[in-house]
Scaffold this motif. Structure first.
Motif, PDB file in Angstrom:
ATOM      1  N   LEU A   1       0.824  -1.210   0.000  1.00 16.68           N
ATOM      2  CA  LEU A   1       0.000   0.000   0.000  1.00 16.68           C
ATOM      3  C   LEU A   1       0.856   1.257   0.000  1.00 16.68           C
ATOM      4  CD1 LEU A   1      -2.839  -1.001   2.503  1.00 16.68           C
ATOM      5  CD2 LEU A   1      -3.094  -0.572   0.055  1.00 16.68           C
ATOM      6  N   ALA A   2       2.023   1.186   0.651  1.00 17.64           N
ATOM      7  CA  ALA A   2       2.888   2.356   0.694  1.00 17.64           C
ATOM      8  C   ALA A   2       3.469   2.683  -0.671  1.00 17.64           C
ATOM      9  CB  ALA A   2       4.014   2.144   1.700  1.00 17.64           C
ATOM     10  N   ILE A   3       3.543   1.666  -1.567  1.00 18.72           N
ATOM     11  CA  ILE A   3       4.140   1.861  -2.890  1.00 18.72           C
ATOM     12  C   ILE A   3       3.073   2.195  -3.932  1.00 18.72           C
ATOM     13  CG2 ILE A   3       5.460   0.730  -4.739  1.00 18.72           C
ATOM     14  CD1 ILE A   3       6.813  -0.917  -2.560  1.00 18.72           C
ATOM     15  N   THR A   4       1.975   1.434  -3.903  1.00 20.89           N
ATOM     16  CA  THR A   4       0.961   1.589  -4.951  1.00 20.89           C
ATOM     17  C   THR A   4      -0.407   1.245  -4.418  1.00 20.89           C
ATOM     18  OG1 THR A   4       0.265   0.872  -7.151  1.00 20.89           O
ATOM     19  CG2 THR A   4       1.301  -0.789  -5.741  1.00 20.89           C
TER      20      THR A   4
ATOM     21  N   VAL B   1     -10.256   4.262  10.894  1.00 13.10           N
ATOM     22  CA  VAL B   1      -9.546   5.342  10.224  1.00 13.10           C
ATOM     23  C   VAL B   1      -9.419   6.542  11.153  1.00 13.10           C
ATOM     24  CG1 VAL B   1      -9.666   6.997   8.315  1.00 13.10           C
ATOM     25  CG2 VAL B   1     -10.217   4.585   7.922  1.00 13.10           C
ATOM     26  N   LYS B   2     -10.494   6.812  11.881  1.00 11.68           N
ATOM     27  CA  LYS B   2     -10.478   7.945  12.795  1.00 11.68           C
ATOM     28  C   LYS B   2      -9.504   7.728  13.944  1.00 11.68           C
ATOM     29  CE  LYS B   2     -13.585  10.793  15.612  1.00 11.68           C
ATOM     30  NZ  LYS B   2     -14.982  10.993  16.056  1.00 11.68           N
ATOM     31  N   LEU B   3      -9.467   6.499  14.509  1.00 14.03           N
ATOM     32  CA  LEU B   3      -8.558   6.206  15.632  1.00 14.03           C
ATOM     33  C   LEU B   3      -7.106   6.194  15.186  1.00 14.03           C
ATOM     34  CD1 LEU B   3     -10.542   3.373  17.461  1.00 14.03           C
ATOM     35  CD2 LEU B   3     -10.247   5.744  18.218  1.00 14.03           C
ATOM     36  N   GLY B   4      -6.850   5.748  13.977  1.00 12.81           N
ATOM     37  CA  GLY B   4      -5.481   5.686  13.473  1.00 12.81           C
ATOM     38  C   GLY B   4      -4.661   4.539  14.022  1.00 12.81           C
ATOM     39  N   ARG B   5      -5.296   3.564  14.587  1.00 14.15           N
ATOM     40  CA  ARG B   5      -4.593   2.385  15.109  1.00 14.15           C
ATOM     41  C   ARG B   5      -5.477   1.158  14.911  1.00 14.15           C
ATOM     42  NH1 ARG B   5      -6.938   1.391  20.094  1.00 14.15           N
ATOM     43  NH2 ARG B   5      -7.944   3.194  21.087  1.00 14.15           N
TER      44      ARG B   5
ATOM     45  N   GLN C   1      -6.580  -2.802  10.397  1.00 18.08           N
ATOM     46  CA  GLN C   1      -5.266  -2.185  10.534  1.00 18.08           C
ATOM     47  C   GLN C   1      -5.170  -0.995   9.576  1.00 18.08           C
ATOM     48  OE1 GLN C   1      -2.466  -3.108  12.594  1.00 18.08           O
ATOM     49  NE2 GLN C   1      -1.969  -1.045  11.919  1.00 18.08           N
ATOM     50  N   PRO C   2      -5.230   0.291  10.070  1.00 18.28           N
ATOM     51  CA  PRO C   2      -5.110   1.450   9.180  1.00 18.28           C
ATOM     52  C   PRO C   2      -3.677   1.607   8.667  1.00 18.28           C
ATOM     53  CG  PRO C   2      -5.831   2.078  11.402  1.00 18.28           C
ATOM     54  CD  PRO C   2      -5.455   0.652  11.443  1.00 18.28           C
ATOM     55  N   THR C   3      -3.550   2.028   7.387  1.00 16.51           N
ATOM     56  CA  THR C   3      -2.247   2.249   6.763  1.00 16.51           C
ATOM     57  C   THR C   3      -2.339   3.511   5.888  1.00 16.51           C
ATOM     58  OG1 THR C   3      -1.804  -0.116   6.710  1.00 16.51           O
ATOM     59  CG2 THR C   3      -0.461   1.272   5.282  1.00 16.51           C
TER      60      THR C   3
END
Length: 468
Positions: free
Chosen positions: A51-54, A105-109, A123-125
């Motif tokens: 996800l960090a790449i594409t 998404v709101k919690l960020g964890r 797991q948000p990313t």
């Protein structure tokens, strides 16, 4: 007492098992849950670098497929819309409700959301277009994997502990109750007039003390009765002299009713005195038989006879060792017979070994028998079996020539036997098995061999100690 000990052991063990098994079972359940979610976190972590790449759908689908470590359809990705007019992308399996995804998404964890049939790890990313959420489904079966088996094992271990503690408590209770029952039965028999009853002195220390006290009391009762009967017989004998005078005086009264009545009364009195004397003699014989049936303390007899023989041993420079006579050892044989048998064995040592030869007397007591070992450091007997056979009437006068016929008769009167072998001192060992219950069984013979080996080991230790 036995049932009380079993109940106490059952209650204590059950409380201990509950105190440890219940928390341990809960820990096992929690560990299984943590293990399931840890695996889900590892699966979600494999999607994060992609996800960090594409956010390309094809590449994400290949990443989701490679992240599936178990049955498929458990990993999904929620990708937010990119730019204006874009649409969110939903890849893989998605079970969590939109509000749960938005909350993650709101919690960020990472968070856990309940779903039908299990739970989902969210797991948000961070991605270029916002926050993507990786969803990993964890079924209820994975949360409890191995828990049932662990609980069954814990229950089995707990049940085994309870059964084992009950068995141990029952065994200990039996060891305590049986001597107490014997003591109670012996007291009842003594009260019924069985003067020869005695109690074996083994078991817990307190019950051994009680048995020793009972046997001493019974000996005193028999002795007191014998003394009273002896006194009654003596008094009856003393009455004969005045009765003789009365009879002579009555004979000189002449004829007449008064004289006949006097002579009849004197004759009646003589018959009563004779009856008293006969009864006293019979009771005295019964008392002597009771004393013989009650047996004797072998330890006391051995200490007494060793006191006699030790003086001669000192004169001849012999080393003497005595073991096993520090506490009472009750035997079902008369004291004179045991003393005669012991004198016969010790006399052989002095007659058939040179001066300065060491010898030892060992006593060992078990539930079924008492073993007396007399060993020396002499040259030994060339053919022990032949020496014993000569005493069984196989030829000649039936004597062994060693006085062992006396010992053999004593042992066989209890159901035991006599054996001759090689002692740990290097010479002859005469082993006398004296059965306590009057019978020999197979396991008793095997136990006798084990007791003899134990005594040999103890003798070797004593020899090494004396040599040092």
């Amino acid at each position: 007492m036995r049932w009380a000990l079993v109940k106490v052991a059952l209650a204590v063990t059950a409380m201990v098992v509950v105190a440890f098994a219940v928390p341990l079972g809960l820990v096992v359940k929690e560990m299984a849950r943590d293990r399931a979610f840890s695996n889900a976190e590892r699966q979600a972590a494999t999607i994060g670098p992609v996800l960090a790449i594409t956010t390309d759908r094809d590449q994400l689908e290949r990443a989701v497929a490679s992240a599936e470590t178990g049955p498929g359809g458990r990993v999904g990705v929620h990708v937010p819309a990119s730019g204006k007019g874009g649409r969110p992308a939903e890849i893989g399996s998605r079970r969590a409700a939109p509000q749960d995804v938005a909350k993650a998404v709101k919690l960020g964890r990472a968070s856990i959301a309940p779903v039908p049939g299990g739970s989902s790890l969210l797991q948000p990313t961070a991605v270029a277009s916002g926050i993507a959420v990786v969803e990993v489904y964890v079924p209820d079966a994975a949360l409890t994997n191995g828990v049932t088996t662990s609980w069954v094992v814990l229950a089995g271990v707990g049940l085994a502990l309870i059964i084992g503690s009950v068995a141990v408590a029952d065994r200990l209770g039996t060891r305590m109750v049986r001597p107490a029952e014997r003591l109670a039965g012996a007291a009842h028999d003594l009260g019924q007039g069985n003067l020869g009853v005695r109690v074996p002195e083994y078991g817990p220390r307190e019950l051994r003390s009680a048995a020793t006290a009972f046997n001493s009391m019974a000996d005193q009762v028999v002795q007191l009765l014998a003394n009273e009967r002896e006194l009654a017989a003596d008094l009856s004998h003393r009455l004969r002299t005045p009765l003789t005078v009365l009879r002579l005086n009555a004979a000189s009264l002449g004829d007449g009713p008064a004289a006949e009545q006097t002579r009849a009364a004197v004759e009646q009195l003589e018959r009563e005195v004779d009856q008293i004397i006969r009864t006293a003699r019979e009771q005295k014989a019964q008392s002597q038989q009771a004393l013989a049936a009650a047996g004797c303390d072998a330890a006391e007899v051995i200490r007494e006879r060793m006191g006699f023989w030790s003086a001669l041993a000192e004169d001849e420079g012999r080393t003497v060792r005595v073991a096993g006579v520090d506490r009472p050892v009750r035997l079902p044989v008369a004291r004179p017979e045991l003393a005669a048998a012991l004198d016969a064995m010790l006399g052989n040592v002095f007659r058939h070994t040179p001066e300065g030869t060491a010898f030892a007397v060992d006593v060992h007591q078990a539930e079924e028998a008492v073993i007396v070992l007399v060993s020396d450091a002499g040259a030994g007997i060339a053919d022990p079996d032949a020496a014993l056979r000569r005493g069984h009437g196989g030829g000649g006068d039936g004597s062994t020539g060693l006085g062992l016929d006396i010992v053999r008769r004593l042992a066989e009167s209890t159901g035991g036997d006599v054996r001759i072998g090689r002692s740990v001192l290097g010479g002859t060992e005469v082993r006398v098995w004296l059965a306590l219950d009057g019978r020999r069984e197979g396991h008793g013979v095997r136990r006798g061999h084990r007791l003899r080996r134990n005594l040999r080991t103890r003798g070797k230790r004593a020899v090494r100690t004396g040599g040092s």
